[in-house]
Design a protein around this motif. Structure first.
Motif, PDB file in Angstrom:
ATOM      1  N   ASN A   1      -6.263  -0.765  32.640  1.00 30.16           N
ATOM      2  CA  ASN A   1      -6.898  -1.970  33.165  1.00 30.16           C
ATOM      3  C   ASN A   1      -6.574  -2.169  34.633  1.00 30.16           C
ATOM      4  O   ASN A   1      -5.533  -1.741  35.135  1.00 30.16           O
TER       5      ASN A   1
ATOM      6  N   GLU B   1     -10.617 -12.850  36.537  1.00 30.85           N
ATOM      7  CA  GLU B   1     -12.015 -12.587  36.206  1.00 30.85           C
ATOM      8  C   GLU B   1     -12.555 -11.406  36.999  1.00 30.85           C
ATOM      9  O   GLU B   1     -13.343 -10.601  36.475  1.00 30.85           O
TER      10      GLU B   1
ATOM     11  N   GLU C   1     -11.368  -8.435  35.206  1.00 27.78           N
ATOM     12  CA  GLU C   1     -12.144  -8.211  33.988  1.00 27.78           C
ATOM     13  C   GLU C   1     -13.487  -7.557  34.311  1.00 27.78           C
ATOM     14  O   GLU C   1     -13.937  -6.650  33.602  1.00 27.78           O
TER      15      GLU C   1
ATOM     16  N   ASP D   1     -12.883  -4.000  34.955  1.00 26.16           N
ATOM     17  CA  ASP D   1     -12.612  -3.310  33.697  1.00 26.16           C
ATOM     18  C   ASP D   1     -13.887  -3.048  32.910  1.00 26.16           C
ATOM     19  O   ASP D   1     -14.053  -1.977  32.314  1.00 26.16           O
TER      20      ASP D   1
ATOM     21  N   ALA E   1     -17.622 -12.081  35.439  1.00 24.78           N
ATOM     22  CA  ALA E   1     -17.241 -11.036  34.482  1.00 24.78           C
ATOM     23  C   ALA E   1     -18.230 -10.908  33.329  1.00 24.78           C
ATOM     24  O   ALA E   1     -18.642  -9.794  32.979  1.00 24.78           O
TER      25      ALA E   1
ATOM     26  N   ILE F   1      -8.288  -9.234  27.390  1.00 24.00           N
ATOM     27  CA  ILE F   1      -8.341  -8.133  28.344  1.00 24.00           C
ATOM     28  C   ILE F   1      -9.185  -7.004  27.764  1.00 24.00           C
ATOM     29  O   ILE F   1      -9.051  -6.649  26.589  1.00 24.00           O
ATOM     30  N   VAL F   2     -10.060  -6.462  28.588  1.00 21.81           N
ATOM     31  CA  VAL F   2     -10.978  -5.404  28.182  1.00 21.81           C
ATOM     32  C   VAL F   2     -10.211  -4.246  27.549  1.00 21.81           C
ATOM     33  O   VAL F   2      -9.157  -3.843  28.034  1.00 21.81           O
TER      34      VAL F   2
END
Length: 991
Positions: free
Chosen positions: A472, A598, A601, A604, A650, A941-942
């Motif tokens: 990430n 953001e 994110e 990611d 995001a 979180i991705v």
């Protein structure tokens, strides 16, 4: 001042000699149980725990939650859950009492009693008393042994200003109490023979973060002002009572601000000449040697010595875990020998400069102590300028040995109730039982003392092995000055760009003739962020035609090229991180930390979806003799992206990236409140080389442009995030087959939730309160994952509610650009009025225990807490999307789960518990797409925490998950018969 040391071999010989003296001079039996004074209910248990890592972990977890357990059956039940698992090596009698009896049986309660007494005895080993009276008795015993002391009040987590002021007042009351008592005690040699100066008989150790509940390196000026005001009160009381005030060091993120606060204060005229004050250096930090140099330079300018306590550091695990989770550089040495080596280097630096600072060597490592004392003799350090410090209950025999050698030893002596002291106790247990602990090694009868006393030998620094899988994007660390300066620069830059026009655009055609609508700052509606050229149904038709035409070529673009477009977007996001953070701060009033997260994110999403599409593009081969089978995917067509305003970067960018990388074209209709950010998304893709027509920026009203696109027969897919009402309407519209439509539309909808956090009797209340506050009031509760209900079990309901209310009362309401702000405005006037209507009716649904006032102008709503809410009340059932929290009481854990599941939503849920069976039951029965245990419910979180819900929270898709891209694709299977005239290719056959 710099002195050249004597020959290193001679110094080493002296260190070995003195260290051997200390080891021989110490008394007490050998064995780890002797170290712990055999205070456990069974003499062998701790020794066994050290030999069994699983038992060690479970035992310390049990000890951690003991103070929260109020009855013997509860303690017995937790003993069963923690220690009753297979494979743990326990005494036979204890194992039987745990595993074969009911929690309320006599054997189980007997075991619970022994467990409680054992834990209390352990606590008394490391904590000098539960109250002042007990502490004074323990301190008097130290004085009889010719040991000095420094008192520390236990209670590390301060959740409210009420608690912070209590912490301050306890110290203000403690100093005169100690001063009056110690005068009658027999003196110990605390006189510097060179100056005849009597040293302070009373010493206290203070954590500055506990003086202010909103202590935050992101707000250094505001934090410094409040903390210095409260430190001044402490210092003035110390001056009146003759006490010494030492400032402890805590987590790495607080280090620089702590130094700044203390050093700036001590440069003021009132305090510049005061010497009875100290600071701390943690040698396990990689930058601690530079910190020591900075302190020496400051002390030289100041002109009056202060004391520097040099410690190894007590938060190693926490620092490593935090840095690993954030993908930051680990700030501590990961090799114990590196820390020991650095400790000796800083020791030498401080002792060489004894005219500038006095040194307190805080360690239980005899090698470190002997090294310091030998160097002190070599550098002719006066007695006033050096002392040894040790922790209460640890290495007592070494302290006695040093006192016998007429060295001054001060014992760091914490006192307080067991509950706030548990974190301290667990750290001491971990330190005692770590394999690298000097204390543990010194109790090994087979170890040569010379091996213990040898100079630390750091291992060569190894390059970290590359982590496999997805990594990430790290958030920024706002405790760093340079990061905050970059943010301020970006805010100023973006402020100069406000007020531009952002028209709808179809291909290269700018639709400039459309009406422009202002997008305003929620904190200051008079400030226009930009003018948005709203599209129309006619513009939407043009966009659809272009998107459909472009799809024919974009779908055939190799996956690698499509993936590289996303990765170029990600690079731009990283390069423009602070600028984009500033736009989020202005247009949707998102605080910088959350805006920065953001951006991470969004990065990611781009990188992860590019990675996942490369994987999917490989397809699946399943060949048999004479036949090939290939399973792969096709894009669906034109995707309509309807994004939300609460994550305006995001979420729309992630949905757009997913559509594009899978070969679809996209029309982005951003939220009306965040259309400037929508224009920025399209700009990023344009600059990344996306072909014209693959993505169209089409802002507009949802009921006109949005509805037209949803109903259009050539729309293949709608990706939507927003309210349940709109999501259900989209789902209904897409189910209608319209003239000219050639495929069934697919809907990806995330529609919010009525999220609950359960807090049970065993929860760590400090952790739970801070987690609920962040989950409920972070970004003013305007997240689909926000906590809007907290369900608390009856035994702790009143205590939790009282502390929660005070914590929320301490939050600052204000604009997102102010670093002291914790609660920002809601997005617009409609949201403000809707939230205030819920608050107006709250008194008829429960007991309003907090309703903070809010500033104006701006769309502000103060944090509101409503207690005693019924499970079926509107406040407990309807999504409010504002800073309003309903508190519900449950009589049992199963009842709490029933309440939590008793809504049509299933998005996020949380649990604060230290009861294994409750955690397991929540895993099985809590009806949510994302369950968070012992942490806040926001901040998915991705790839690590793919996000999305079911029931009426969504259709079960998970953004940032391994199957998300499948929603944008149609699967195909191709089968070919490769047999001709009786023969077929033979794989691997060679002529």
């Amino acid at each position: 001042m710099t002195l050249t040391p004597a020959r290193p071999d001679l110094l080493e010989a002296q260190i070995l000699h003195l260290g051997t003296q200390i080891l021989k001079g110490s008394t007490g039996s050998k064995g780890l149980s002797a170290l712990l004074q055999k205070s456990w209910w069974d003499d062998k248990l701790m020794d066994w725990a050290m030999a069994d890592e699983v038992l060690r972990v479970e035992l310390f977890r049990l000890v951690d939650c003991l103070p929260a357990l109020k009855s013997k059956p509860e303690i017995a039940r937790h003993m069963q859950e923690y220690l009753g698992q297979r494979g743990l090596h326990l005494p036979e009698l204890l194992q039987k009492s745990i595993n074969y009896t009911k929690p309320d049986s006599l054997p189980a309660q007997t075991a619970a009693t022994a467990m409680t007494l054992g834990a209390e005895q352990l606590a008394k080993r490391f904590i000098c008393g539960a109250n002042v009276e007990e502490a004074l008795k323990a301190l008097q015993q130290l004085r009889k042994k010719k040991l000095a002391f420094s008192v520390d009040l236990l209670g590390e987590a301060v959740t409210s200003e009420h608690e912070a002021l209590q912490y301050l007042q306890r110290y203000l009351d403690l100093m005169p109490r100690l001063a009056s008592v110690v005068q009658s005690w027999s003196p110990i040699p605390l006189i510097d023979q060179a100056t005849s100066e009597e040293l302070a008989r009373v010493s206290i150790s203070v954590k500055v973060s506990a003086l202010f509940s909103q202590f935050d390196p992101f707000n250094p000026d505001g934090t410094q002002q409040v903390v210095q005001e409260r430190l001044v009160q402490l210092l003035r009381q110390a001056q009146q009572t003759g006490a010494f005030v030492h400032i402890d060091m805590e987590q790495y993120a607080y280090k620089d601000l702590t130094y700044q606060i203390v050093q700036d204060l001590l440069m003021q005229p009132e305090w510049r000449g005061v010497s009875r004050v100290g600071m701390t250096i943690q040698a396990y930090l990689k930058d601690s040697y530079q910190d020591a140099q900075q302190i020496l330079a400051w002390a030289k300018t100041r002109g009056t010595p202060v004391t520097v306590r040099l410690v190894k550091g007590a938060y190693w695990d926490q620092e490593v875990i935090r840095a690993s989770q954030e993908h930051w550089e680990i700030p501590v040495y990961t090799d114990k020998a590196q820390t020991d080596h650095n400790f000796e280097a800083i020791t030498a630096l401080l002792l060489q400069n004894h005219a500038l600072v006095h040194t307190a060597i805080a360690s239980h490592n005899v090698r470190s102590l002997a090294h310091a004392l030998v160097l002190a003799d070599h550098y002719q350090v006066p007695a006033r300028a050096l002392e040894i410090q040790m922790l209460y209950g640890m290495a007592d025999r070494y302290a006695q040995a040093l006192a016998g050698l007429e060295r001054r030893v001060r014992v760091y002596s914490p006192y307080g109730e067991l509950l706030p002291g548990m974190a301290y106790l667990i750290r001491r247990l971990l330190e005692n039982t770590a394999n690298t602990s000097f204390l543990r090694q010194s109790l090994n009868d087979g170890l040569d003392p010379q091996e213990l006393l040898t100079a630390p030998r750091p291992r060569p620094t190894q390059t970290p092995v590359a982590t496999l899988g997805f990594i990430n994007s790290p958030n920024q660390d706002f405790s760093r000055t340079e990061v905050r300066l970059q943010l301020q620069t970006a805010l100023q830059k973006v402020q100069g760009q406000l007020g531009q026009t952002y028209p709808a655009r179809v291909g290269t055609q700018i639709l400039a003739d459309l009406p422009a609508v202002p997008s305003v700052n929620p904190a200051d509606p008079a400030q226009t962020i930009g003018f948005i050229g709203y599209g129309s149904p006619e513009a939407a038709q043009k966009a659809m035609t272009l998107a459909r035409q472009t799809f024919l070529s974009w779908r055939r673009t190799p996956v690698e090229e499509r993936a590289q477009v996303l990765e170029r977007v990600a690079r731009q996001l990283e390069e423009r991180r602070f600028e984009i953070t500033a736009w989020l701060t202005y247009e949707v009033a998102k605080p910088a930390r959350e805006a920065d997260a953001e951006v991470s994110e969004a990065i990611d999403f781009c990188c992860y979806y590019a990675q996942q599409m490369r994987r999917l593009d490989q397809g699946q081969h399943r060949d048999v003799a004479g036949e090939t089978n290939f399973y792969h995917y096709w894009p669906r067509g034109v995707s309509v992206i309807i994004g939300p305003w609460n994550f305006p970067l995001a979420i729309p960018l992630g949905m757009t990236a997913a559509a594009l990388v899978t070969g679809n074209t996209a029309i982005l209709k951003p939220s009306e409140q965040s259309s400037v950010i929508g224009a920025l998304i399209v700009e990023l893709f344009d600059r990344a080389g996306l072909p014209t027509g693959a993505l169209t920026y089409l802002p507009g009203k949802g009921e006109s442009v949005g509805a037209y696109l949803v109903r259009h027969p050539q729309t293949a897919l709608v990706a939507f995030t927003g309210s349940r009402a709109v999501g259900c309407q989209i789902y209904q519209e897409c189910a209608v087959l319209r003239p000219g439509q050639t495929q069934m539309k697919r809907v990806i909808a995330e529609m919010g939730g009525k999220n609950a956090i359960i807090v049970d009797e065993s929860a760590d209340l400090d952790q739970a309160i801070l987690g609920v506050i962040q989950s409920a009031f972070g970004y003013s509760g305007q997240k689909c994952s926000a906590c809007s209900r907290v369900i608390v079990l009856a035994p702790i309901y009143d205590l939790f509610l009282e502390r929660l209310t005070e914590a929320a009362r301490s939050l600052t309401v204000g604009p997102a650009t102010d670093p002291s702000t914790r609660v920002v405005p809601v997005i617009d006037q409609d949201a403000q009025e809707r939230t205030l209507q819920y608050i107006a009716s709250a008194s008829s649904q429960g007991r309003v225990v907090l309703q903070q006032s809010a500033p104006s102008p701006g769309y502000y709503v103060g944090p509101t807490i409503v207690a005693d809410v019924a499970p079926d009340a509107p406040l407990a059932q309807e999504e409010i999307f504002g800073p309003v929290l309903a508190v519900l009481k449950a009589q049992s854990f199963t009842a709490a789960l029933d309440i939590a599941n008793g809504t049509p939503y299933a998005l996020t849920g949380g649990l604060y518990s230290r009861t294994p069976s409750h955690i397991q039951l929540a895993r099985q029965e809590f009806e949510v797409g994302n369950l968070y245990i012992n942490r806040s419910t926001t901040g998915a979180i991705v790839e690590r925490q793919p996000f999305g819900g079911f029931k009426l929270s969504g259709l079960g898709t998970k953004a940032g998950g391994p199957d998300y891209l499948l929603q944008f694709l149609d699967p195909r299977t191709i089968t070919e018969n490769v047999q001709r005239q009786g023969f077929a290719p033979l794989a691997g056959f060679e002529f």
